[in-house]
Enzyme design. Sequence first.
Site, PDB file in Angstrom:
ATOM      1  N   HIS A  79      19.181  -2.897  18.112  1.00 17.11           N
ATOM      2  CA  HIS A  79      19.501  -2.383  19.456  1.00 17.11           C
ATOM      3  C   HIS A  79      18.312  -2.510  20.398  1.00 17.11           C
ATOM      4  O   HIS A  79      18.315  -1.925  21.474  1.00 17.11           O
ATOM      5  CB  HIS A  79      19.965  -0.927  19.339  1.00 17.11           C
ATOM      6  CG  HIS A  79      21.245  -0.806  18.563  1.00 17.11           C
ATOM      7  ND1 HIS A  79      22.477  -0.643  19.148  1.00 17.11           N
ATOM      8  CD2 HIS A  79      21.487  -0.892  17.228  1.00 17.11           C
ATOM      9  CE1 HIS A  79      23.419  -0.600  18.219  1.00 17.11           C
ATOM     10  NE2 HIS A  79      22.837  -0.747  17.036  1.00 17.11           N
TER      11      HIS A  79
ATOM     12  N   LYS B 231     -15.097  -6.019  15.969  1.00 15.23           N
ATOM     13  CA  LYS B 231     -16.122  -5.041  15.575  1.00 15.23           C
ATOM     14  C   LYS B 231     -17.449  -5.382  16.240  1.00 15.23           C
ATOM     15  O   LYS B 231     -18.161  -4.500  16.724  1.00 15.23           O
ATOM     16  CB  LYS B 231     -16.309  -5.053  14.055  1.00 15.23           C
ATOM     17  CG  LYS B 231     -15.117  -4.574  13.265  1.00 15.23           C
ATOM     18  CD  LYS B 231     -15.471  -4.510  11.785  1.00 15.23           C
ATOM     19  CE  LYS B 231     -14.241  -4.373  10.931  1.00 15.23           C
ATOM     20  NZ  LYS B 231     -14.509  -4.532   9.514  1.00 15.23           N
TER      21      LYS B 231
ATOM     22  N   GLU C 228      -3.428 -11.323   7.353  1.00 14.19           N
ATOM     23  CA  GLU C 228      -4.860 -11.448   7.097  1.00 14.19           C
ATOM     24  C   GLU C 228      -5.145 -12.593   6.129  1.00 14.19           C
ATOM     25  O   GLU C 228      -6.234 -13.152   6.125  1.00 14.19           O
ATOM     26  CB  GLU C 228      -5.388 -10.128   6.505  1.00 14.19           C
ATOM     27  CG  GLU C 228      -6.638  -9.634   7.174  1.00 14.19           C
ATOM     28  CD  GLU C 228      -7.035  -8.228   6.756  1.00 14.19           C
ATOM     29  OE1 GLU C 228      -7.424  -7.460   7.643  1.00 14.19           O
ATOM     30  OE2 GLU C 228      -6.949  -7.900   5.563  1.00 14.19           O
TER      31      GLU C 228
HETATM   32  O1  PA5 Z   1      -7.944  -6.226   3.691  1.00 14.14           O
HETATM   33  C1  PA5 Z   1      -9.048  -5.979   4.151  1.00 14.14           C
HETATM   34  O2  PA5 Z   1     -10.077  -6.444   3.652  1.00 14.14           O
HETATM   35  C2  PA5 Z   1      -9.230  -5.057   5.344  1.00 14.14           C
HETATM   36  O3  PA5 Z   1      -8.022  -4.676   5.889  1.00 14.14           O
HETATM   37  C3  PA5 Z   1      -9.970  -3.823   4.896  1.00 14.14           C
HETATM   38  O4  PA5 Z   1      -9.248  -3.207   3.872  1.00 14.14           O
HETATM   39  C4  PA5 Z   1     -10.161  -2.854   6.055  1.00 14.14           C
HETATM   40  O5  PA5 Z   1     -10.844  -3.483   7.077  1.00 14.14           O
HETATM   41  C5  PA5 Z   1     -10.923  -1.628   5.588  1.00 14.14           C
HETATM   42  O6  PA5 Z   1     -12.134  -2.004   5.030  1.00 14.14           O
HETATM   43  P1  PA5 Z   1     -12.963  -1.033   4.135  1.00 14.14           P
HETATM   44  O7  PA5 Z   1     -12.192  -0.719   2.933  1.00 14.14           O
HETATM   45  O8  PA5 Z   1     -14.228  -1.782   3.815  1.00 14.14           O
HETATM   46  O9  PA5 Z   1     -13.234   0.200   4.974  1.00 14.14           O
END
Ligand code: PA5
Length: 440
Positions: free
Chosen positions: A308, A422, A287
């Site tokens: 494996h 989303k 990310e």
């Molecule tokens: O690292 C990030 O920003 C994302 O992985 C969020 O943690 C994830 O989408 C969950 O978001 P939220 O905490 O707003 O529900």
Amino acid sequence: MNVKFSSQDALFFVEKLITDPRKADAEAALQTALNRTGRGNDFLGWITLPNDVTEADITRIEECAARMAAKSQVVVVVGIGGSYLGARAVIEALQHSFAPYVDGKFPHILYAGNNINEDYLHDLLDVLDTRDYSVVVISKSGTTTEPALAFRILKQHCEKKYGVEAAKERIVAITDKARGALKTLADKEGYPTFVIPDDVGGRYSVLTPVGLLPIAMAGFNIRQLLQGAKDMQKFVAENPKYEQNPILQYALIRNLLYESGLKVELLASFEPQLFYFIEWFKQLFGESEGKEHKGIFPAGAIFSTDLHSLGQYIQEGTRQMFETVLAIDAVHHRVNIPEDAENLDNLNYLQHRTIHEINQIARKGTCLAHVDGQVPNLCITVPEINEYHLGELIYFFEMSCAVSGYMLGVNPFDQPGVEAYKKNMFRLLGKPGVKYFLFQ
Ligand code: PA5
């Protein structure tokens, strides 16, 4: 500083590229992070987090954890991505390998809101029907669909099982200090809440209540976890030069491997309890770096299991990968290899070894084979798996990721691409007010 970094088995690929100017680039990237002068600098709260957590913060978390644990056989942690993986990484690294089958003094931690599978939720409710439980619901935005959906179902189940008022004693919310649907809901219901700081993004939030509360509920020592991270923070501040700092070495060498055409990093461990730590790493780096059509693809494997299956590809498939092994020096327990006079399985030659020694030798043999197959190998080692060393590792990887991302030239602290699915999902579901369809 107990985290050892070795690059000797990658030098055949990149040694000539590790020049003084590139080392200086890594040092500059670290300063960019520490001085908060780079992209995404409003999300750098994690840098001083280990020291910023106060005694009052820790005590409140420990007290809440003890209160909930005392009345729960099970705690359900509801969250996804950064609001889930850090806690699971630490809990699964530390807990008994067969935790659900071992009754101890702390509740079992189960997870929800990290998928949209109806059977999973059904089966979870099945388990909760017959056990006392509490819920920790975690969402920074407070609006993420997966945890919101799971929490709606769990809230109703909990209220039916215990009554509306008693259910309030079994639910804790961790969210933004002021915004979002979860904050509104928690305030209305009067749930205890913990705050995710504004300047800490989800994937860097394991040392906030997001990680600390579930970890404490599972019975692990959050003070030791924070101490490991604190000591690593100090080490970084005192070692800004490449030659002294393995974080800079790791960040630079992975960038050089990437520039040389190796676009995949396989984080592999021979310790199965680190499976979710690797999942946490995948989110952290994926990310943070995967944007602007750039970035190493972070993959994961548990060896020798995956030798494996994936082993064939790693050894002889497309040459696009380097490997980083997450290793430990020592395990906590000994299981003797029994004597067998008949030796029908031909294993007597191993009798003078420990299982851990055999595992270490498997690691060495794997590294030799993969290097032979032109897969450069990096190795990150800690003395053992415990709270303190996990704290060190968390900070090690967080800072490596920031330095590496700045060297790559991206903003390591945003995640614009996560919105694409989303938007389409909401449009397809007919969510009120959503007009867009394609990724913009
Ligand atoms: O690292 C990030 O920003 C994302 O992985 C969020 O943690 C994830 O989408 C969950 O978001 P939220 O905490 O707003 O529900």
